[in-house]
Design a protein around this motif. Structure first.
Motif, short mmCIF file in Angstrom:
data_model
loop_
_atom_site.label_atom_id
_atom_site.label_comp_id
_atom_site.label_asym_id
_atom_site.label_seq_id
_atom_site.Cartn_x
_atom_site.Cartn_y
_atom_site.Cartn_z
N HIS A 141 0.84 -1.20 0.00
CA HIS A 141 0.00 0.00 0.00
C HIS A 141 0.88 1.25 0.00
CE1 HIS A 141 0.57 0.55 4.45
NE2 HIS A 141 0.26 1.80 4.16
N TRP A 145 -4.07 3.73 0.36
CA TRP A 145 -4.65 2.81 -0.62
C TRP A 145 -4.31 1.40 -0.18
CZ3 TRP A 145 -1.75 5.31 -5.36
CH2 TRP A 145 -2.07 6.68 -5.44
N PRO A 147 -4.88 -2.69 0.08
CA PRO A 147 -5.49 -3.78 -0.68
C PRO A 147 -6.77 -4.30 -0.02
CG PRO A 147 -3.12 -4.15 -0.44
CD PRO A 147 -3.47 -2.98 0.43
N CYS A 148 -6.82 -4.17 1.30
CA CYS A 148 -7.95 -4.73 2.05
C CYS A 148 -9.19 -3.85 2.04
CB CYS A 148 -7.53 -4.96 3.50
SG CYS A 148 -7.21 -3.41 4.41
N LEU A 152 -10.73 1.08 -2.01
CA LEU A 152 -9.55 1.13 -2.87
C LEU A 152 -9.91 1.51 -4.30
CD1 LEU A 152 -6.55 0.75 -3.44
CD2 LEU A 152 -7.00 -1.70 -3.76
N ALA A 153 -10.92 0.86 -4.85
CA ALA A 153 -11.28 1.13 -6.25
C ALA A 153 -11.64 2.59 -6.45
CB ALA A 153 -12.43 0.23 -6.68
N ALA A 209 -1.19 -5.65 -11.36
CA ALA A 209 -2.41 -5.86 -10.58
C ALA A 209 -2.45 -4.90 -9.38
CB ALA A 209 -2.48 -7.31 -10.10
N ASP A 211 -4.89 -3.94 -7.53
CA ASP A 211 -5.73 -4.32 -6.40
C ASP A 211 -4.95 -5.18 -5.41
OD1 ASP A 211 -5.63 -6.24 -8.45
OD2 ASP A 211 -7.42 -7.26 -7.70
N GLU A 212 -3.92 -5.88 -5.89
CA GLU A 212 -3.08 -6.69 -5.00
C GLU A 212 -2.01 -5.83 -4.32
OE1 GLU A 212 -1.42 -9.74 -7.40
OE2 GLU A 212 -3.36 -10.64 -7.92
N PRO A 214 -1.31 -1.78 -4.38
CA PRO A 214 -1.69 -0.47 -4.92
C PRO A 214 -0.51 0.43 -5.32
CG PRO A 214 -3.10 -1.05 -3.09
CD PRO A 214 -2.03 -2.09 -3.13
#
Length: 232
Positions: A141, A145, A147-148, A152-153, A209, A211-212, A214
């Motif tokens: 992170h 931001w 991942p959990c 986040l999106a 990726a 989302d994994e 940020p």
């Protein structure tokens, strides 16, 4: 492999902090000389504290420099977890005491309620930001931001300046600058220390990726220069 950013390794933290403080100081002064003011976005945590102290001794026109935070825990600014407290104690001292600081935490009880005011309070900042200093967690992170987090999106996609975040793997509700706000800058520095952070950084370069991890949203883009400063 995605495009690798500029990577600078140092034998020790002191050498890194001295050179990075010099670079940032020169860029801020150049911004003041060319545009009349400069803007600096900093991160909290323990890693940048010695850098802040080095920077506070730089002889630049601090009264024309605006400083804010990449993210903040939604706690009182006297709380031990407050990034604002760290900045006031370690950066806004010495020659940098005259800089204009704007925190992100305000009187509202939640970051969701306070995000609009935080955005309004940054409206007068010189943008694009001249310099942004980011850190990185072992989970990849940066800013807040995580991942959990369910937010986040939104943080990575919105055009809003500030986003409320409620991480499940870290304490405190938070407010963070969005990806669009961070990338609207002239220069980003990623400041990391230790072998574990180096390993995380290398892992971040192996995929897009976000989302994994940020931090990939910063490392994997081509619009804003990113220099990585690392020391053992």
């Amino acid at each position: 492999m995605i495009k690798e950013t500029v990577f600078k390794a140092f034998d020790n933290k002191a050498a890194l902090e001295q050179q990075l403080a010099e670079r940032i100081g020169d860029q801020l002064q150049e911004a003041v000389d060319s545009r009349g003011q400069a803007s600096l976005v900093v991160s909290g945590g323990s890693t940048p504290l010695a850098l802040f102290e080095q920077l506070s001794h730089r002889g630049i026109d601090w009264n024309k420099v605006q400083i804010t935070l990449a993210d903040e825990r939604w706690v009182n600014n006297e709380h031990a977890d407050s990034n604002e407290k760290l900045v006031r104690e370690h950066l806004l001292t010495n020659k940098a005491a005259s800089a204009k600081f704007q925190g992100l935490k305000n009187m509202f009880s939640t970051p969701e309620e306070g995000a609009a005011m935080a955005t309004e309070q940054l409206a007068h900042f010189s943008r694009p930001f001249d310099v942004v200093i980011l850190g990185m967690g072992n989970d990849g992170h940066t800013c807040s931001w995580f991942p959990c987090s369910a937010e986040l999106a939104q943080a990575l996609a919105t055009d809003d300046l500030c986003v409320a975040v409620n991480p499940t793997t870290a304490p405190n509700a938070r407010i963070t600058l969005s990806k669009s706000a961070i990338l609207a800058s002239r220069q980003i520095y990623l400041h990391i220390v230790g072998e574990q952070k180096l390993s995380v950084y290398r892992q971040a370069l192996t995929s897009k990726a976000v989302d994994e991890m940020p931090i990939r949203a910063v490392l994997g883009q081509n619009s804003t220069p990113v220099d990585v400063y690392w020391s053992a």
